[in-house]
Scaffold this motif. Structure first.
Motif, PDB file in Angstrom:
ATOM      1  N   ARG A 144       0.919  -1.414   0.032  1.00 20.03           N
ATOM      2  CA  ARG A 144       0.065  -0.231   0.161  1.00 20.03           C
ATOM      3  C   ARG A 144       0.814   1.248  -0.183  1.00 20.03           C
ATOM      4  NH1 ARG A 144      -5.648  -0.785   1.254  1.00 20.03           N
ATOM      5  NH2 ARG A 144      -6.090  -3.116   1.649  1.00 20.03           N
ATOM      6  N   ARG A 145       2.080   1.225   0.750  1.00 21.79           N
ATOM      7  CA  ARG A 145       2.903   2.440   0.819  1.00 21.79           C
ATOM      8  C   ARG A 145       3.484   2.523  -0.831  1.00 21.79           C
ATOM      9  NH1 ARG A 145       3.464   6.644   0.752  1.00 21.79           N
ATOM     10  NH2 ARG A 145       5.406   7.812   1.244  1.00 21.79           N
ATOM     11  N   ILE A 146       4.006   1.641  -1.264  1.00 19.30           N
ATOM     12  CA  ILE A 146       4.696   1.670  -2.499  1.00 19.30           C
ATOM     13  C   ILE A 146       3.556   2.402  -3.311  1.00 19.30           C
ATOM     14  CG2 ILE A 146       5.554   0.455  -4.577  1.00 19.30           C
ATOM     15  CD1 ILE A 146       7.378   0.998  -2.332  1.00 19.30           C
ATOM     16  N   ALA A 147       2.338   1.858  -3.576  1.00 19.46           N
ATOM     17  CA  ALA A 147       1.292   2.134  -4.180  1.00 19.46           C
ATOM     18  C   ALA A 147       0.868   3.467  -4.225  1.00 19.46           C
ATOM     19  CB  ALA A 147       0.086   1.248  -4.360  1.00 19.46           C
ATOM     20  N   SER A 148       0.819   3.948  -3.031  1.00 17.95           N
ATOM     21  CA  SER A 148       0.439   5.393  -2.716  1.00 17.95           C
ATOM     22  C   SER A 148       1.654   6.220  -3.022  1.00 17.95           C
ATOM     23  CB  SER A 148       0.272   5.570  -1.002  1.00 17.95           C
ATOM     24  OG  SER A 148       0.352   6.965  -0.586  1.00 17.95           O
ATOM     25  N   ALA A 149       2.870   5.929  -2.780  1.00 15.44           N
ATOM     26  CA  ALA A 149       4.039   6.810  -3.093  1.00 15.44           C
ATOM     27  C   ALA A 149       4.057   6.932  -4.668  1.00 15.44           C
ATOM     28  CB  ALA A 149       5.340   6.310  -2.536  1.00 15.44           C
ATOM     29  N   ARG A 150       3.835   5.883  -5.434  1.00 14.39           N
ATOM     30  CA  ARG A 150       3.865   6.039  -6.901  1.00 14.39           C
ATOM     31  C   ARG A 150       2.674   6.760  -7.393  1.00 14.39           C
ATOM     32  NH1 ARG A 150       5.657  -0.010  -9.237  1.00 14.39           N
ATOM     33  NH2 ARG A 150       7.848   0.299  -9.080  1.00 14.39           N
ATOM     34  N   ARG A 151       1.610   6.809  -6.803  1.00 12.58           N
ATOM     35  CA  ARG A 151       0.539   7.568  -7.168  1.00 12.58           C
ATOM     36  C   ARG A 151       0.505   9.018  -6.896  1.00 12.58           C
ATOM     37  NH1 ARG A 151      -2.952   4.308  -4.850  1.00 12.58           N
ATOM     38  NH2 ARG A 151      -2.935   5.206  -3.062  1.00 12.58           N
ATOM     39  N   ASP A 152       1.070   9.243  -5.846  1.00  8.83           N
ATOM     40  CA  ASP A 152       1.609  10.558  -5.326  1.00  8.83           C
ATOM     41  C   ASP A 152       2.403  11.255  -6.585  1.00  8.83           C
ATOM     42  OD1 ASP A 152      -0.039  10.428  -3.200  1.00  8.83           O
ATOM     43  OD2 ASP A 152       1.500  10.282  -1.800  1.00  8.83           O
TER      44      ASP A 152
END
Length: 133
Positions: A48-56
């Protein structure tokens, strides 16, 4: 009304299936249910953190950062304020905004290595000892 937590909605939740499959694998490998759930939460949190950072990064309206420009700006400031190791990471223009697959693989591999060590420790205690007579 079939909401996400109604009997029709929650049982088909793909996150529950993913978690159940992972828990089956980890408990089957010798971890307790609590340890298995802890590992599942760790993996889920990382994903989830990787997905969130990539989305950001993808959704950012800021211009892409040029590593040479960042290094020229940050390196002297980091040195000046007592962060020599962080400053040294700027010397090879290695910084960019992207979270690449190599970065993701590195973190995921460290997590999986740790889970492997935990499984080995738990299963070593359960194996019969072989002695030479």
């Amino acid at each position: 009304m079939a909401g996400p937590w109604s009997s029709a909605g929650w049982s088909r939740n793909p996150n529950l299936r993913w978690t159940e499959v992972l828990l089956e694998a980890l408990t089957g490998a010798g971890l307790s249910t609590a340890e298995s759930l802890g590992c599942a939460l760790l993996l889920d949190g990382y994903a989830r953190r990787i997905a969130s950072a990539r989305r950001d990064v993808r959704n950012s309206s800021a211009a892409p950062v040029q590593s040479a420009a960042v290094a020229r700006f940050l390196q002297p400031l980091l040195h000046e304020h007592g962060y020599p190791i962080l400053a040294s990471t700027m010397t090879n223009n290695e910084y960019d905004d992207d979270i690449g697959d190599d970065d993701v693989d590195f973190g995921l591999t460290r997590i999986l290595d740790g889970i492997e060590v935990l499984i080995a420790r738990r299963t070593q205690g359960r194996q019969p000892r072989h002695t030479d007579e």
